[in-house]
Design an enzyme around this catalytic site. Structure first.
Site, PDB file in Angstrom:
ATOM      1  N   CYS A  81     -25.024   3.625  -9.437  1.00  0.00           N
ATOM      2  CA  CYS A  81     -25.117   2.357  -8.731  1.00  0.00           C
ATOM      3  C   CYS A  81     -26.479   2.329  -8.033  1.00  0.00           C
ATOM      4  O   CYS A  81     -26.828   3.286  -7.329  1.00  0.00           O
ATOM      5  CB  CYS A  81     -23.995   2.233  -7.711  1.00  0.00           C
ATOM      6  SG  CYS A  81     -24.175   0.775  -6.642  1.00  0.00           S
ATOM      7  N   ASP A  99     -21.398   5.609 -11.955  1.00  0.00           N
ATOM      8  CA  ASP A  99     -20.644   4.594 -12.685  1.00  0.00           C
ATOM      9  C   ASP A  99     -20.377   5.131 -14.080  1.00  0.00           C
ATOM     10  O   ASP A  99     -21.216   5.832 -14.658  1.00  0.00           O
ATOM     11  CB  ASP A  99     -21.429   3.285 -12.786  1.00  0.00           C
ATOM     12  CG  ASP A  99     -21.508   2.547 -11.466  1.00  0.00           C
ATOM     13  OD1 ASP A  99     -20.499   2.516 -10.738  1.00  0.00           O
ATOM     14  OD2 ASP A  99     -22.576   1.985 -11.166  1.00  0.00           O
TER      15      ASP A  99
END
Length: 155
Positions: free
Chosen positions: A53, A60
């Site tokens: 992120c 992620d």
């Protein structure tokens, strides 16, 4: 077409290669399509794709699926694996990661058609799925569904 012609310019295949520091530094390689003139679909599946992120730095995770109809070139799979792996330390939103992968592949291999599905695992309780394709799907070819289930503990 001889193997020397197809593989002559590859710098990563068959050698020990470290993970690139970033997608920008990753070398995406291509090989000549030995089946030019034959219409077929190539599928790459990366069920353990990771990035960061850009705001929080938290990891992620995504299931990335790429389908393409080759033209003159094929994506060399080791270089693609290293390119995708280079996102592990790269901060970017889901949309940017997914579309950037598609655009880099298009620039490198110039496929007749390409689609990518980025099936992202939830962050903050919301999964985000990103889809991109270059145009209408090719007619007359077997084009399987991507088959990644809507999020219910994906996998």
């Amino acid at each position: 077409m001889s193997p020397e012609t197809i593989y002559t310019n590859l710098s990563q295949l068959g050698t020990q290669t470290t993970m690139p520091e970033s997608p920008e530094k990753a070398v995406l390689e291509r090989v000549e399509n030995p089946q030019k003139g034959v219409a077929y679909i190539v599928r790459f599946t990366a069920p353990e794709f990771t990035s960061l992120c850009p705001i929080t730095g938290q990891p992620d995770f995504a299931y990335i699926m790429i389908d393409y109809l080759p033209g003159d070139w094929l994506a060399e799979s080791k270089s693609l694996k290293l390119y995708l792996g280079s996102f592990r330390n790269h901060g970017s939103f889901h949309e940017d990661c997914t579309v950037s992968i598609a655009l880099r592949l298009i620039k490198c291999i110039q496929p007749q058609w390409l689609r990518i599905g980025g099936y992202w695992y939830p962050r903050g309780g919301i999964p985000i799925d990103i889809f991109y394709q270059t145009g209408e799907p090719p007619q007359g070819l077997w084009l399987p569904e991507q088959g990644v289930a809507n999020y219910r503990g994906r996998g």
